[in-house]
Motif scaffolding. Structure first.
Motif, PDB file in Angstrom:
ATOM      1  N   PRO A   1       9.310   6.322  -5.758  1.00 23.81           N
ATOM      2  CA  PRO A   1       8.047   5.242  -5.631  1.00 23.81           C
ATOM      3  C   PRO A   1       6.885   5.822  -6.165  1.00 23.81           C
ATOM      4  O   PRO A   1       6.627   6.869  -6.474  1.00 23.81           O
ATOM      5  CB  PRO A   1       7.881   5.297  -4.207  1.00 23.81           C
ATOM      6  CG  PRO A   1       9.320   5.925  -3.568  1.00 23.81           C
ATOM      7  CD  PRO A   1       9.841   6.896  -4.775  1.00 23.81           C
ATOM      8  N   PHE A   2       5.930   4.668  -6.441  1.00 20.72           N
ATOM      9  CA  PHE A   2       4.682   4.784  -7.187  1.00 20.72           C
ATOM     10  C   PHE A   2       3.971   6.008  -6.626  1.00 20.72           C
ATOM     11  O   PHE A   2       3.414   6.878  -7.268  1.00 20.72           O
ATOM     12  CB  PHE A   2       3.883   3.540  -7.045  1.00 20.72           C
ATOM     13  CG  PHE A   2       2.675   3.561  -7.643  1.00 20.72           C
ATOM     14  CD1 PHE A   2       2.599   3.652  -9.473  1.00 20.72           C
ATOM     15  CD2 PHE A   2       1.377   3.612  -7.080  1.00 20.72           C
ATOM     16  CE1 PHE A   2       1.230   3.873 -10.107  1.00 20.72           C
ATOM     17  CE2 PHE A   2       0.039   3.855  -7.859  1.00 20.72           C
ATOM     18  CZ  PHE A   2       0.205   4.075  -9.121  1.00 20.72           C
ATOM     19  N   THR A   3       3.480   5.786  -5.286  1.00 21.37           N
ATOM     20  CA  THR A   3       2.760   6.852  -4.363  1.00 21.37           C
ATOM     21  C   THR A   3       3.250   8.206  -4.529  1.00 21.37           C
ATOM     22  O   THR A   3       2.588   9.343  -5.025  1.00 21.37           O
ATOM     23  CB  THR A   3       2.617   6.394  -3.155  1.00 21.37           C
ATOM     24  OG1 THR A   3       2.044   5.433  -3.113  1.00 21.37           O
ATOM     25  CG2 THR A   3       1.677   7.462  -2.470  1.00 21.37           C
TER      26      THR A   3
ATOM     27  N   GLN B   1      -2.233  -2.997 -15.434  1.00 19.99           N
ATOM     28  CA  GLN B   1      -2.061  -2.630 -16.762  1.00 19.99           C
ATOM     29  C   GLN B   1      -1.004  -3.189 -17.631  1.00 19.99           C
ATOM     30  O   GLN B   1      -0.915  -3.224 -18.735  1.00 19.99           O
ATOM     31  CB  GLN B   1      -1.810  -0.971 -16.845  1.00 19.99           C
ATOM     32  CG  GLN B   1      -3.161  -0.451 -16.269  1.00 19.99           C
ATOM     33  CD  GLN B   1      -4.240  -0.552 -17.074  1.00 19.99           C
ATOM     34  OE1 GLN B   1      -4.168  -0.176 -18.258  1.00 19.99           O
ATOM     35  NE2 GLN B   1      -5.517  -0.917 -16.367  1.00 19.99           N
ATOM     36  N   VAL B   2       0.165  -3.571 -16.712  1.00 25.66           N
ATOM     37  CA  VAL B   2       1.161  -4.100 -17.385  1.00 25.66           C
ATOM     38  C   VAL B   2       1.457  -5.589 -17.075  1.00 25.66           C
ATOM     39  O   VAL B   2       2.684  -6.057 -17.170  1.00 25.66           O
ATOM     40  CB  VAL B   2       2.594  -3.402 -17.304  1.00 25.66           C
ATOM     41  CG1 VAL B   2       2.558  -1.677 -17.786  1.00 25.66           C
ATOM     42  CG2 VAL B   2       2.623  -3.018 -15.562  1.00 25.66           C
TER      43      VAL B   2
ATOM     44  N   SER C   1       4.398  -6.314  -6.182  1.00 26.44           N
ATOM     45  CA  SER C   1       5.955  -6.080  -5.697  1.00 26.44           C
ATOM     46  C   SER C   1       6.609  -5.834  -6.906  1.00 26.44           C
ATOM     47  O   SER C   1       7.491  -5.252  -6.697  1.00 26.44           O
ATOM     48  CB  SER C   1       6.060  -7.278  -4.630  1.00 26.44           C
ATOM     49  OG  SER C   1       5.833  -8.674  -5.705  1.00 26.44           O
ATOM     50  N   HIS C   2       6.665  -6.795  -7.889  1.00 29.29           N
ATOM     51  CA  HIS C   2       7.792  -6.670  -8.742  1.00 29.29           C
ATOM     52  C   HIS C   2       7.314  -5.292  -9.676  1.00 29.29           C
ATOM     53  O   HIS C   2       8.398  -4.692  -9.960  1.00 29.29           O
ATOM     54  CB  HIS C   2       7.397  -7.815  -9.802  1.00 29.29           C
ATOM     55  CG  HIS C   2       8.297  -7.870 -10.968  1.00 29.29           C
ATOM     56  ND1 HIS C   2       9.680  -7.823 -10.749  1.00 29.29           N
ATOM     57  CD2 HIS C   2       8.244  -7.833 -12.406  1.00 29.29           C
ATOM     58  CE1 HIS C   2      10.075  -7.685 -12.000  1.00 29.29           C
ATOM     59  NE2 HIS C   2       9.374  -7.883 -12.859  1.00 29.29           N
ATOM     60  N   PHE C   3       6.380  -4.795  -9.768  1.00 27.19           N
ATOM     61  CA  PHE C   3       5.949  -3.699 -10.375  1.00 27.19           C
ATOM     62  C   PHE C   3       6.336  -2.395  -9.509  1.00 27.19           C
ATOM     63  O   PHE C   3       6.881  -1.546 -10.126  1.00 27.19           O
ATOM     64  CB  PHE C   3       4.411  -3.488 -10.602  1.00 27.19           C
ATOM     65  CG  PHE C   3       3.933  -2.368 -11.196  1.00 27.19           C
ATOM     66  CD1 PHE C   3       4.167  -1.804 -12.373  1.00 27.19           C
ATOM     67  CD2 PHE C   3       3.299  -1.107 -10.391  1.00 27.19           C
ATOM     68  CE1 PHE C   3       3.717  -0.509 -12.841  1.00 27.19           C
ATOM     69  CE2 PHE C   3       2.909   0.064 -10.799  1.00 27.19           C
ATOM     70  CZ  PHE C   3       3.231   0.431 -11.874  1.00 27.19           C
ATOM     71  N   SER C   4       6.168  -2.634  -8.366  1.00 26.56           N
ATOM     72  CA  SER C   4       6.641  -1.391  -7.467  1.00 26.56           C
ATOM     73  C   SER C   4       8.312  -1.150  -7.671  1.00 26.56           C
ATOM     74  O   SER C   4       8.824   0.021  -7.670  1.00 26.56           O
ATOM     75  CB  SER C   4       6.597  -1.865  -6.065  1.00 26.56           C
ATOM     76  OG  SER C   4       6.876  -0.538  -4.946  1.00 26.56           O
TER      77      SER C   4
ATOM     78  N   LEU D   1      -1.754   1.109  -6.694  1.00 25.61           N
ATOM     79  CA  LEU D   1      -0.554   0.333  -7.299  1.00 25.61           C
ATOM     80  C   LEU D   1      -0.896  -0.897  -7.712  1.00 25.61           C
ATOM     81  O   LEU D   1      -0.463  -1.358  -8.949  1.00 25.61           O
ATOM     82  CB  LEU D   1       0.528   0.097  -6.094  1.00 25.61           C
ATOM     83  CG  LEU D   1       1.631  -0.717  -6.354  1.00 25.61           C
ATOM     84  CD1 LEU D   1       2.588   0.224  -7.256  1.00 25.61           C
ATOM     85  CD2 LEU D   1       2.498  -1.387  -5.073  1.00 25.61           C
ATOM     86  N   ALA D   2      -2.018  -1.691  -7.268  1.00 21.21           N
ATOM     87  CA  ALA D   2      -2.420  -2.907  -7.782  1.00 21.21           C
ATOM     88  C   ALA D   2      -3.121  -2.704  -9.057  1.00 21.21           C
ATOM     89  O   ALA D   2      -2.888  -3.483  -9.992  1.00 21.21           O
ATOM     90  CB  ALA D   2      -3.273  -3.606  -6.848  1.00 21.21           C
ATOM     91  N   GLU D   3      -3.636  -1.516  -9.344  1.00 23.39           N
ATOM     92  CA  GLU D   3      -4.466  -1.655 -10.623  1.00 23.39           C
ATOM     93  C   GLU D   3      -3.465  -1.009 -11.758  1.00 23.39           C
ATOM     94  O   GLU D   3      -3.453  -1.471 -12.691  1.00 23.39           O
ATOM     95  CB  GLU D   3      -5.470  -0.188 -10.438  1.00 23.39           C
ATOM     96  CG  GLU D   3      -6.683  -0.221  -9.859  1.00 23.39           C
ATOM     97  CD  GLU D   3      -7.430   0.580  -9.348  1.00 23.39           C
ATOM     98  OE1 GLU D   3      -6.877   1.909  -9.747  1.00 23.39           O
ATOM     99  OE2 GLU D   3      -8.533   0.673  -8.863  1.00 23.39           O
TER     100      GLU D   3
END
Length: 204
Positions: free
Chosen positions: A138-140, A119-120, A125-128, A113-115
Motif C-alpha cells: 500500500p502507498f502509506t 502526479q499521474v 481510489s484507482h491510483f491506490s 495519496l491524493a498528491e
C-alpha cells in the motif's frame, strides 16, 4: 485553449484505417517528454494509430529539429518495446517512474495519496489500487519504508541525533519515528544504530 488536432495521414484503406482518429498535440508532447506511453492516455491501450502518428511527426522533423524527431521516434519505439510492459492492473511504466521519483524527492516532507495520484492524473481510489500492484505494498506503507531506509542511511553515515533524523526523513517527531522504525525492523532505532556502528577493538 483548445489543443491543435493532429489527424493521421495514411492513404491506405482497410483495417489500419479504422484506427485513425485525431490526437491532441499538447497531450502527446507532454506525455513523451515524461517518457510516457502516449497511446495510453486516460487508460487507452496503445494502438497502430498512435505509433503511426509519432513516427510521421518524427520523420517530418528530421531535417529541421533533430532533437524533437528523436523524441517522437523514441516514444514510438517505447510503444513497441516488450520491456516497457506493465503489470496487469498496475501503473504504466512512466507512472511508476514519476511516482517513485516524486516520493524520493519529497521524502522529508508530507506526502499524501491524493498528491501522488495527481502526479499521474488518476483518481485516488484507482491510483491506490494500481500502486499496490506495481509497488507491492500500500502507498502509506511504501512511503514509510522509504523513510526508514533514508533514516538508516543517515544513522550509519552521520552523527545527527535521532530527533534530527526523524524530521529529515519526514516523520512528525522522534516518537513517531521510533514507533515506525520498531514496527518495521523489530528494534528501536537507537539500539539498531549502536549495533551497526560499534566497532570492536582489535586484539592487542
Amino acid at each position: 485553449m483548445i489543443a491543435e488536432s493532429l489527424p493521421l495521414r495514411t492513404s491506405t484503406p482497410g483495417a489500419f484505417e479504422a484506427t485513425q482518429r485525431p490526437f491532441s498535440r499538447s497531450v502527446i508532447d507532454e506525455r513523451w517528454l515524461d517518457g510516457a506511453r502516449p497511446g495510453a492516455v486516460q487508460g487507452q491501450a496503445p494502438d497502430l494509430a498512435t505509433i503511426d502518428l509519432l513516427v510521421r511527426e518524427g520523420l517530418e522533423r528530421l531535417e529541421d529539429d533533430m532533437s524533437a524527431a528523436r523524441r517522437y521516434l523514441a516514444a514510438a519505439r517505447r510503444l513497441l518495446s516488450p520491456d516497457d510492459a506493465c503489470r496487469p492492473g498496475g501503473l504504466l511504466p512512466w507512472q511508476v517512474r514519476r511516482v517513485g521519483r516524486y516520493i524520493d524527492e519529497r521524502i522529508e516532507r508530507r506526502i499524501t495519496l491524493a498528491e501522488a495520484a495527481d502526479q499521474v492524473r488518476l483518481s485516488t481510489s484507482h491510483f491506490s489500487r494500481c500502486f499496490r500492484i506495481s509497488f507491492g505494498s500500500p502507498f502509506t506503507k511504501y512511503v514509510t519504508r522509504k523513510r526508514i531506509e533514508r533514516a538508516r542511511w543517515l544513522m550509519i553515515t552521520g552523527d545527527q541525533s535521532l530527533g534530527q533524523i526523524a524530521l529529515t526523513c519526514g516523520f512528525a517527531d522522534q516518537a513517531h519515528f521510533t514507533r515506525a522504525f520498531t514496527h518495521l525492523t523489530g528494534e528501536a532505532p537507537g539500539r539498531w544504530r549502536r549495533q551497526v556502528t560499534e566497532v570492536e577493538p582489535l586484539d592487542q
